[in-house]
Scaffold this motif. Structure first.
Motif, PDB file in Angstrom:
ATOM      1  N   PHE A  64       0.839  -1.203   0.000  1.00 10.00           N
ATOM      2  CA  PHE A  64       0.000   0.000   0.000  1.00 10.00           C
ATOM      3  C   PHE A  64       0.875   1.256   0.000  1.00 10.00           C
ATOM      4  O   PHE A  64       0.622   2.205  -0.755  1.00 10.00           O
ATOM      5  N   SER A  65       1.916   1.266   0.826  1.00 11.71           N
ATOM      6  CA  SER A  65       2.845   2.395   0.854  1.00 11.71           C
ATOM      7  C   SER A  65       3.611   2.517  -0.454  1.00 11.71           C
ATOM      8  O   SER A  65       3.881   3.620  -0.934  1.00 11.71           O
ATOM      9  N   LEU A  66       3.974   1.365  -1.038  1.00 13.77           N
ATOM     10  CA  LEU A  66       4.656   1.387  -2.333  1.00 13.77           C
ATOM     11  C   LEU A  66       3.773   2.023  -3.402  1.00 13.77           C
ATOM     12  O   LEU A  66       4.244   2.842  -4.213  1.00 13.77           O
ATOM     13  N   ALA A  67       2.490   1.670  -3.422  1.00 11.74           N
ATOM     14  CA  ALA A  67       1.567   2.281  -4.385  1.00 11.74           C
ATOM     15  C   ALA A  67       1.444   3.774  -4.148  1.00 11.74           C
ATOM     16  O   ALA A  67       1.392   4.563  -5.100  1.00 11.74           O
ATOM     17  N   ASP A  68       1.408   4.200  -2.871  1.00 13.74           N
ATOM     18  CA  ASP A  68       1.372   5.630  -2.554  1.00 13.74           C
ATOM     19  C   ASP A  68       2.584   6.357  -3.121  1.00 13.74           C
ATOM     20  O   ASP A  68       2.462   7.422  -3.733  1.00 13.74           O
ATOM     21  N   VAL A  69       3.761   5.792  -2.902  1.00 20.61           N
ATOM     22  CA  VAL A  69       4.990   6.409  -3.400  1.00 20.61           C
ATOM     23  C   VAL A  69       4.980   6.483  -4.924  1.00 20.61           C
ATOM     24  O   VAL A  69       5.340   7.516  -5.510  1.00 20.61           O
ATOM     25  N   CYS A  70       4.538   5.420  -5.566  1.00 25.70           N
ATOM     26  CA  CYS A  70       4.600   5.359  -7.030  1.00 25.70           C
ATOM     27  C   CYS A  70       3.650   6.341  -7.682  1.00 25.70           C
ATOM     28  O   CYS A  70       4.046   7.117  -8.564  1.00 25.70           O
ATOM     29  N   TYR A  71       2.377   6.349  -7.275  1.00 20.50           N
ATOM     30  CA  TYR A  71       1.469   7.233  -7.996  1.00 20.50           C
ATOM     31  C   TYR A  71       1.646   8.688  -7.574  1.00 20.50           C
ATOM     32  O   TYR A  71       1.362   9.605  -8.350  1.00 20.50           O
ATOM     33  N   SER A  72       2.163   8.930  -6.374  1.00 14.63           N
ATOM     34  CA  SER A  72       2.522  10.297  -6.010  1.00 14.63           C
ATOM     35  C   SER A  72       3.698  10.790  -6.845  1.00 14.63           C
ATOM     36  O   SER A  72       3.738  11.947  -7.288  1.00 14.63           O
TER      37      SER A  72
END
Length: 327
Positions: A64-72
């Motif tokens: 979930f944090s990885l997805a946050d970092v990527c799309y941000s």
């Protein structure tokens, strides 16, 4: 010849065209982006180094944090350079890539939230079979499913959005390449594409929402049936951070994508800032400040680092006392 080839660049109009607001917004969004990276990457590292967090819940949280970092990261750097330098052009290929990656990671985050809700449901409602049901293999299968559905959905979103031709002006009234403002530039009839995007967004958004609501409905029923007040408090505390993240993320997404194209307006930019910039920054604080396990693990890691630093300093002082100065 299609507009994509005669004019291969778009112009992002950005959040605002007011000159005096560019610098303050740049500073604000730069700070938010830095906090987003530090918070989410720090949380992933903490889960990796702390054995007490090697559980299915935190396994899903790292993705979930990885997805946050990527799309941000797909959105914020371009927005920051536009605010700083004023060059708001983006190539057709760059626009397609930005939208595709954004769609992929946002859709993956929807399904990851559903997987996390299912994990909490099994942990609270079926604790005796939790280890068997949510096994490491099952966790990897759930995450793989999230990314597979997100990848296929992103391909369909991108094809529907950029499959037609564009005839100028190529001005996108947004700060990133999103479906609704891009489709307004299309020369051909876009009603079929808009309907397909709406249906797919509804399937992903409402589908995962149903899983989340059913999971937490079962959790609430199980918790209310527990006679122990401390057990009820612990269960609610465990799920509070997840519910806060769900409310922030899905609330802004539903406002943006589950409404007809004719109702989109200037308020879309505000909602978009919230789920593309603000929400990824808030998630690490929601999961750390409201979670005793994360705070305890962080305290142990920091304490271990401090003691190791003190031990290394003591060794160096001992060596210096013996006359060894080192390299």
């Amino acid at each position: 010849m299609g507009g994509n080839y005669t004019q291969p660049k778009f112009i992002l109009l950005g959040i605002t065209d007011t000159p005096w607001a560019q610098a303050p917004l740049f500073v604000l969004f730069l700070l938010i982006y830095i906090v987003t990276l530090v918070g989410n990457i720090g949380l992933m590292v903490l889960v990796w180094v702390a054995p007490s967090l090697h559980t299915p819940m935190y396994f899903f949280l790292t993705h979930f944090s990885l997805a946050d970092v990527c799309y941000s990261t797909v959105i914020s750097p371009k927005m920051l350079t536009d605010l700083l330098f004023g060059d708001k052009t983006i190539s057709w290929a760059g626009c397609v890539t930005q939208f595709h990656l954004f769609s992929l990671f946002v859709t993956a985050e929807c399904h990851l939230l559903a997987a996390m809700a299912y994990d909490r449901h099994v942990a609270i409602c079926h604790p005796l079979s939790y280890v068997l049901v949510v096994s490491p293999r099952a966790c990897w299968q759930l995450v793989a499913w999230c990314y597979l559905v997100a990848s296929l959905s992103a391909l369909l979103y991108t094809g529907c959005t950029f499959g037609g031709s564009f005839c100028g002006p190529h001005h996108i009234d947004h700060f990133f390449c999103d479906a609704s403002p891009v489709l307004r530039l299309a020369c051909s009839d876009t009603r079929g594409c808009e309907a397909a995007i709406f249906a797919l967004a509804m399937a992903n958004g409402l589908g995962t929402s149903v899983v989340i609501l059913l999971s937490y409905g079962r959790i609430l029923h199980a918790v209310l049936g527990t006679s122990s007040a401390p057990s009820r408090a612990r269960a609610f505390r465990t799920c509070a951070s997840h519910l806060a993240s769900v409310a922030v993320f899905f609330g802004s997404l539903f406002f943006m994508y589950l409404q007809p194209a004719s109702r989109h307006g200037s308020q879309d930019k505000v909602a978009s800032v919230f789920y593309t910039v603000v929400s990824p920054m808030l998630n690490p604080f929601i999961y750390s400040l409201r979670n005793r396990e994360v705070k305890a693990a962080l305290g142990r890691v920091l304490n271990l680092c401090w003691h190791q630093r003190g031990a290394a300093r003591g060794i160096r002082e001992s060596w210096n006392g013996l006359g060894w100065r080192g390299p």
